[in-house]
Design a protein around this motif. Structure first.
Motif, PDB file in Angstrom:
ATOM      1  N   TYR A 107      41.684  36.292 109.349  1.00 33.47           N
ATOM      2  CA  TYR A 107      41.981  36.494 110.759  1.00 33.47           C
ATOM      3  C   TYR A 107      40.995  37.464 111.408  1.00 33.47           C
ATOM      4  N   SER A 108      40.734  38.596 110.764  1.00 31.25           N
ATOM      5  CA  SER A 108      39.872  39.612 111.371  1.00 31.25           C
ATOM      6  C   SER A 108      38.430  39.121 111.524  1.00 31.25           C
ATOM      7  N   LEU A 109      37.927  38.408 110.517  1.00 36.91           N
ATOM      8  CA  LEU A 109      36.551  37.898 110.606  1.00 36.91           C
ATOM      9  C   LEU A 109      36.444  36.775 111.625  1.00 36.91           C
ATOM     10  N   LEU A 110      37.450  35.896 111.662  1.00 34.66           N
ATOM     11  CA  LEU A 110      37.458  34.852 112.682  1.00 34.66           C
ATOM     12  C   LEU A 110      37.510  35.464 114.072  1.00 34.66           C
ATOM     13  N   GLY A 111      38.338  36.499 114.236  1.00 34.23           N
ATOM     14  CA  GLY A 111      38.435  37.144 115.536  1.00 34.23           C
ATOM     15  C   GLY A 111      37.130  37.778 115.978  1.00 34.23           C
ATOM     16  N   SER A 112      36.375  38.341 115.044  1.00 32.07           N
ATOM     17  CA  SER A 112      35.081  38.939 115.393  1.00 32.07           C
ATOM     18  C   SER A 112      34.101  37.883 115.892  1.00 32.07           C
ATOM     19  N   ILE A 113      34.104  36.722 115.250  1.00 27.47           N
ATOM     20  CA  ILE A 113      33.215  35.646 115.691  1.00 27.47           C
ATOM     21  C   ILE A 113      33.614  35.151 117.071  1.00 27.47           C
ATOM     22  N   LEU A 114      34.912  34.908 117.266  1.00 28.11           N
ATOM     23  CA  LEU A 114      35.389  34.404 118.557  1.00 28.11           C
ATOM     24  C   LEU A 114      35.137  35.404 119.677  1.00 28.11           C
ATOM     25  N   SER A 115      35.354  36.693 119.410  1.00 29.32           N
ATOM     26  CA  SER A 115      35.162  37.696 120.462  1.00 29.32           C
ATOM     27  C   SER A 115      33.696  37.805 120.867  1.00 29.32           C
TER      28      SER A 115
ATOM     29  N   ILE B 215      34.045  46.521 105.883  1.00 29.51           N
ATOM     30  CA  ILE B 215      34.868  47.492 105.169  1.00 29.51           C
ATOM     31  C   ILE B 215      36.349  47.148 105.301  1.00 29.51           C
ATOM     32  N   ILE B 216      36.781  46.769 106.507  1.00 33.97           N
ATOM     33  CA  ILE B 216      38.175  46.359 106.684  1.00 33.97           C
ATOM     34  C   ILE B 216      38.500  45.166 105.798  1.00 33.97           C
ATOM     35  N   ALA B 217      37.570  44.214 105.730  1.00 32.82           N
ATOM     36  CA  ALA B 217      37.794  43.026 104.906  1.00 32.82           C
ATOM     37  C   ALA B 217      37.907  43.389 103.423  1.00 32.82           C
ATOM     38  N   ILE B 218      37.059  44.299 102.955  1.00 38.10           N
ATOM     39  CA  ILE B 218      37.100  44.691 101.542  1.00 38.10           C
ATOM     40  C   ILE B 218      38.432  45.368 101.210  1.00 38.10           C
ATOM     41  N   PHE B 219      38.907  46.253 102.074  1.00 31.81           N
ATOM     42  CA  PHE B 219      40.190  46.908 101.823  1.00 31.81           C
ATOM     43  C   PHE B 219      41.347  45.912 101.885  1.00 31.81           C
TER      44      PHE B 219
END
Length: 446
Positions: free
Chosen positions: A152-160, A136-140
């Motif tokens: 950045y947000s999707l990459l961060g989710s994978i790394l975390s 949802i964050i990515a779509i907005f």
């Protein structure tokens, strides 16, 4: 037995009995259940009005049935802060905190619905909603043409998931079980590692294509076409992965049951009805969408106010806070020496984001007329590659100890420090040149 069921659970007649298949839950569900608490329905059962009794019972289970319920006031606080024009960084911070209980409640509601739909439909629903917050964050962010924030947000989710969650779990589990041998089913880890390596290939090729073509050749359109083709391939692979996970090799991904696990026994019955769960799920998703809109709209103001780069906030802070409930559950099960559940949470979530959410965003951007590719630039793609390789090597032998977790944690700290000192333009083109922040120089040069 049926007469002892609470009346607010009987929305569609008698609730379904739990078969052995229903009792086998995914690692994601088991992880989230560690943060739930049993509700006391004594007072509610004395209310004479059945509709009011049912509503209050559902409200108690959904809102107060989690240990994170104390964070729910952050949601109306964020709405009020935005409505009355408070500082934008406050809106960002309150929205971020409000996402924590919502993400855990979405997992709870999908599990409740699965009691009525069966494990297969429940598994599909869980696979779709497992990372609803990130999607949802990515779509907005896409709707506001903030492609860099999406990446950045999707990459961060994978790394975390790969480094922070898995590293913390293996480290804490190793310390808590120093005198016990920690083992896990490496077949599940092998499947997820292969999927992540395929995702890495699809991310590397657009980057390598840009470098191979040289600066004098226009590569924007070919890179975009390659990214869209790769995204379609990734979605096909993810569909095959879902079939593999839910039908043909289901036993590899089912959380193991133990007779001495009291928490599982307590959770083996639906606590709300099907339609109540569906309505609450839709409502929770709507609130997540509202908070996501606040986050995307205020992230730049928060970056300027706090002196942190957008890349650091998106890659480090967003995933840590947004998925704190799921991450805490994974660590708790590692303490209990149940690494199969921990691996199912960390690797499963990383695989879902890399193989479904990222290519889905590329396709959605294509439909919206926005040019989003899979070229995450050199620094970001390099961090992703090293993280996937480090995780794959860590999990190759089927055993674990605290040193493996410590190494993954240190890798995450190094990558976090890298994005802390880097400052890239938010909407600029991909570039390998980094401008160092003067504030970072003051911190590390002292």
């Amino acid at each position: 037995m049926a007469s002892n069921q609470e009346p607010w659970l009987l929305e569609n007649g008698n609730p379904k009995g739990l078969t052995k298949e229903h009792r086998k839950r995914s690692a994601h569900n088991r992880s989230s259940s560690s943060l739930r608490k049993k509700s006391d329905r004594t007072l509610i059962s004395k209310i004479p009005c059945s509709l009011l009794r049912q509503f209050l019972a559902n409200l108690q289970e959904v809102i107060l049935g989690t240990k994170l319920s104390v964070l729910f006031p952050a949601i109306p606080a964020a709405i009020l802060a935005d409505s009355f024009g408070f500082g934008r960084p406050w809106v960002f911070a309150l929205s971020l905190i409000g996402l924590m209980p919502l993400a855990e409640r979405v997992s709870f509601l999908t599990e409740q619905i699965a009691f009525f739909t069966g494990p297969t439909v429940g598994g599909l629903l869980n696979a779709t909603c497992g990372n609803a917050t990130e999607l949802i964050i990515a779509i907005f962010a896409l709707s506001q043409h903030k492609i860099t924030v999406v990446k950045y947000s999707l990459l961060g989710s994978i790394l975390s998931n790969l480094l922070l969650v898995l590293g913390t779990s293996l480290f804490c589990g190793g310390i808590a079980n120093l005198r016990r041998e920690q083992k896990y089913d490496r077949r599940q880890a092998d499947v997820n590692s292969l999927m992540l390596l395929l995702a890495l290939l699809c991310h590397l090729l657009p980057l390598l294509f840009t470098f191979a073509a040289g600066e004098s050749v226009a590569t924007a359109d070919p890179t975009l076409h390659l990214s869209r083709a790769s995204s379609i391939v990734m979605l096909i692979a993810y569909a095959a992965y879902i079939v593999f996970q839910l039908w043909t090799h289901r036993e590899l991904f089912e959380a193991q049951e133990e007779s001495d696990d009291d928490d599982v026994a307590e959770e083996e019955a639906a606590v709300i009805g099907f339609w109540s769960g569906f309505v609450w799920l839709v409502g929770m998703t709507g609130v997540i969408a509202l908070l996501s809109e606040y986050i995307v709209g205020t992230i730049e103001e928060a970056s300027d106010s706090w002196g942190l780069s957008v890349s650091f906030i998106s890659i480090i802070l967003l995933p840590i806070v947004g998925n704190a409930a799921e991450h805490a559950g994974a660590v708790i099960f590692a303490f209990k020496n149940k690494l199969d559940i921990t691996l199912g949470v960390a690797l499963g979530s990383a695989t879902q984001i890399a193989m479904f959410v990222v290519p889905f965003c590329v396709i959605v951007a294509w439909i919206m007329g926005i040019n989003m590719d899979l070229n995450f630039s050199l620094l970001e793609t390099g961090s992703l590659a090293l993280s996937i390789l480090a995780t794959a090597f860590t999990l190759q032998d089927g055993t674990s100890h605290y040193l493996k977790g410590l190494i993954l944690l240190l890798c995450y700290i190094i990558i976090g420090a890298c994005f802390f000192v880097s400052q890239a333009p938010l909407n600029g083109p991909n570039s390998v040149n980094l401008r160092l922040k003067s504030t970072a120089g003051a911190v590390f040069g002292a």
